[in-house]
Design a protein around this motif. Structure first.
Motif, mmCIF file in Angstrom:
data_model
loop_
_atom_site.group_PDB
_atom_site.id
_atom_site.type_symbol
_atom_site.label_atom_id
_atom_site.label_comp_id
_atom_site.label_asym_id
_atom_site.label_seq_id
_atom_site.Cartn_x
_atom_site.Cartn_y
_atom_site.Cartn_z
ATOM 1 N N UNK A 50 -4.185 -13.734 -17.192
ATOM 2 C CA UNK A 50 -5.016 -14.102 -16.042
ATOM 3 C C UNK A 50 -4.265 -15.002 -15.057
ATOM 4 N N UNK A 51 -3.215 -15.666 -15.514
ATOM 5 C CA UNK A 51 -2.488 -16.584 -14.642
ATOM 6 C C UNK A 51 -1.729 -15.865 -13.536
ATOM 7 N N UNK A 52 -1.417 -14.584 -13.720
ATOM 8 C CA UNK A 52 -0.701 -13.905 -12.637
ATOM 9 C C UNK A 52 -1.616 -13.697 -11.427
ATOM 10 N N UNK A 53 -2.934 -13.828 -11.645
ATOM 11 C CA UNK A 53 -3.859 -13.734 -10.506
ATOM 12 C C UNK A 53 -3.701 -14.923 -9.574
ATOM 13 N N UNK A 54 -3.135 -16.016 -10.058
ATOM 14 C CA UNK A 54 -2.876 -17.176 -9.206
ATOM 15 C C UNK A 54 -1.539 -17.081 -8.483
ATOM 16 N N UNK A 55 -0.782 -16.005 -8.760
ATOM 17 C CA UNK A 55 0.553 -15.875 -8.163
ATOM 18 C C UNK A 55 0.746 -14.520 -7.493
ATOM 19 N N UNK A 56 -0.373 -13.864 -7.095
ATOM 20 C CA UNK A 56 -0.247 -12.677 -6.260
ATOM 21 C C UNK A 56 -0.808 -11.381 -6.784
ATOM 22 N N UNK A 57 -1.119 -11.291 -8.078
ATOM 23 C CA UNK A 57 -1.542 -10.008 -8.655
ATOM 24 C C UNK A 57 -2.909 -10.146 -9.310
ATOM 25 N N UNK A 58 -3.914 -9.457 -8.768
ATOM 26 C CA UNK A 58 -5.228 -9.408 -9.407
ATOM 27 C C UNK A 58 -5.124 -8.671 -10.740
ATOM 28 N N UNK A 59 -5.912 -9.097 -11.714
ATOM 29 C CA UNK A 59 -5.890 -8.506 -13.048
ATOM 30 C C UNK A 59 -7.244 -7.895 -13.373
ATOM 31 N N UNK A 60 -7.236 -6.643 -13.831
ATOM 32 C CA UNK A 60 -8.456 -5.940 -14.229
ATOM 33 C C UNK A 60 -8.269 -5.437 -15.651
ATOM 34 N N UNK A 61 -9.227 -5.747 -16.523
ATOM 35 C CA UNK A 61 -9.122 -5.365 -17.931
ATOM 36 C C UNK A 61 -10.356 -4.574 -18.368
ATOM 37 N N UNK A 62 -10.267 -3.250 -18.466
ATOM 38 C CA UNK A 62 -11.347 -2.502 -19.105
ATOM 39 C C UNK A 62 -11.443 -2.916 -20.573
ATOM 40 N N UNK A 63 -12.651 -3.091 -21.064
ATOM 41 C CA UNK A 63 -12.859 -3.534 -22.442
ATOM 42 C C UNK A 63 -13.251 -2.327 -23.296
ATOM 43 N N UNK A 64 -12.660 -2.234 -24.484
ATOM 44 C CA UNK A 64 -12.986 -1.133 -25.377
ATOM 45 C C UNK A 64 -11.921 -0.055 -25.350
ATOM 46 N N UNK A 65 -12.257 1.085 -25.962
ATOM 47 C CA UNK A 65 -11.322 2.204 -26.018
ATOM 48 C C UNK A 65 -10.650 2.368 -27.362
ATOM 49 N N UNK A 66 -11.282 1.827 -28.419
ATOM 50 C CA UNK A 66 -10.722 1.938 -29.763
ATOM 51 C C UNK A 66 -10.194 3.350 -30.036
ATOM 52 N N UNK B 3 5.482 -11.022 -17.668
ATOM 53 C CA UNK B 3 5.974 -12.038 -16.754
ATOM 54 C C UNK B 3 7.381 -11.703 -16.246
ATOM 55 N N UNK B 4 8.170 -11.066 -17.080
ATOM 56 C CA UNK B 4 9.491 -10.649 -16.626
ATOM 57 C C UNK B 4 9.363 -9.633 -15.490
ATOM 58 N N UNK B 5 8.438 -8.684 -15.656
ATOM 59 C CA UNK B 5 8.207 -7.696 -14.598
ATOM 60 C C UNK B 5 7.693 -8.371 -13.334
ATOM 61 N N UNK B 6 6.743 -9.282 -13.494
ATOM 62 C CA UNK B 6 6.175 -9.979 -12.343
ATOM 63 C C UNK B 6 7.259 -10.779 -11.599
ATOM 64 N N UNK B 7 8.065 -11.514 -12.348
ATOM 65 C CA UNK B 7 9.073 -12.364 -11.732
ATOM 66 C C UNK B 7 10.201 -11.567 -11.097
ATOM 67 N N UNK B 8 10.386 -10.340 -11.536
ATOM 68 C CA UNK B 8 11.414 -9.486 -10.950
ATOM 69 C C UNK B 8 10.881 -8.629 -9.806
ATOM 70 N N UNK B 9 9.631 -8.864 -9.430
ATOM 71 C CA UNK B 9 9.081 -8.195 -8.269
ATOM 72 C C UNK B 9 8.574 -6.788 -8.514
ATOM 73 N N UNK B 10 8.318 -6.426 -9.758
ATOM 74 C CA UNK B 10 7.891 -5.058 -10.023
ATOM 75 C C UNK B 10 6.601 -4.674 -9.303
ATOM 76 N N UNK B 11 5.655 -5.610 -9.199
ATOM 77 C CA UNK B 11 4.342 -5.283 -8.634
ATOM 78 C C UNK B 11 4.327 -5.283 -7.110
ATOM 79 N N UNK B 12 5.436 -5.582 -6.485
ATOM 80 C CA UNK B 12 5.497 -5.554 -5.015
ATOM 81 C C UNK B 12 5.418 -4.126 -4.498
#
Length: 298
Positions: free
Chosen positions: A69-85, A289-298
């Motif tokens: 959830x912390x990446x939402x404070x640094x540029x990327x919204x996070x969505x988590x579908x729950x379930x799917x066993x 976090x490695x992906x985020x810090x390397x700009x993958x989500x840009x």
């Protein structure tokens, strides 16, 4: 139909902190699915995070086991579908006959419904108004395949310790056994791989194989990662590490196969191969976090 249940600040006292919300999505012949999200105005991307084989119905493993959830404070919204066993986040051919889950999994349909709800909330941010999708283990291949078939809505796909070549002969048996085990462990009875994609010779196994569907991903932002299977800093649970070592070794081989196929076909990808790591959440948090810090989500 979907409804917001609650929304509030993740970090009290911070005026610019991301907000948390949960809504429910119904339809597709399945019970309602909770969807958790952390969002902040001005973020440049929204990522949909898929869970693993033993997903539970209360919260996503991402929420329970990581600080995503912390990446939402640094540029990327996070969505988590729950379930799917044990669902592989796919539309099944039929309900699993020996399972207590009496409805047919239709997770491709459900993910499309979730995306429409996210659109309605203005979360298709960025210049192309598309989403990122990522997943771990079972959810790794699912993220890649969903993205491959839904390029109009997904621009970035990321597999962490995913099993990206499930149509390989030995993998069809491995998936079959994993579905049986996951259902029994959850107390709902065994799931059937035949009910999911049909018998081993059915074309749906190829249709849901990331290696086989690589051409559909050409031009997308693609990232894959898997660790070595060697124990490292997050291996604090001996039982989990013993179980996680062979799983990570298999996912590493599958990820390397995907990487080699991409190189042969001239498809650009980025990779993350930690020297240490087993099939556990701590390493997936590091990969995120490695992906985020390397700009993958840009």
């Amino acid at each position: 139909m979907a409804a917001i249940v609650g929304i509030g600040s993740v970090e009290a006292g911070s005026a610019n902190a991301a907000s948390f919300g949960r809504f429910y999505v119904s339809g597709c012949g399945m019970p309602a699915t909770p969807v958790d999200m952390w969002t902040r105005w001005g973020n440049y991307k929204t990522v949909i995070a898929l869970d693993g084989l033993r997903a539970t119905g209360d919260v996503s493993g991402w929420r329970h086991e990581t600080n995503i959830q912390r990446i939402a404070n640094t540029g990327v919204n996070v969505v988590e579908p729950v379930g799917g066993l044990a669902s592989f986040y796919t539309d099944w051919n039929a309900a699993s006959p020996r399972s207590k889950v009496r409805y047919r999994y239709r997770w491709t349909c459900r993910l499309n419904t979730i995306i429409r709800e996210l659109d309605a909330r203005g979360l298709a941010v960025g210049p192309r108004a598309k989403y990122a999708m990522m997943g771990i283990s079972m959810g790794g291949n699912a993220a890649m395949i969903f993205g491959a078939y839904h390029r109009t809505r997904i621009s970035h796909i990321f597999s962490m310790s995913g099993f990206l070549n499930p149509s390989a002969p030995t993998m069809r048996t491995a998936v079959r056994l994993a579905l049986i085990d996951a259902g029994l462990a959850a107390g709902v009875g065994p799931f059937s791989a035949d009910a999911m994609w049909g018998p081993p010779w059915d074309a749906r196994w190829i249709d849901n194989d990331s290696v086989a569907q690589l051409q559909r991903m050409r031009g997308m932002r693609i990232r894959v990662g898997a660790a070595s299977g060697l124990w490292g800093p997050h291996d604090t649970d001996a039982v989990g590490s013993v179980k996680g070592t062979p799983l990570e070794v298999i996912s590493l081989a599958q990820t390397r196969t995907f990487e080699a196929a991409a190189a042969i076909q001239g498809i650009r990808i980025t990779t993350d191969y930690p020297v240490f790591g087993t099939h556990q959440w701590g390493y997936w948090q590091d990969m995120l976090w490695n992906a985020k810090n390397r700009g993958f989500f840009r």
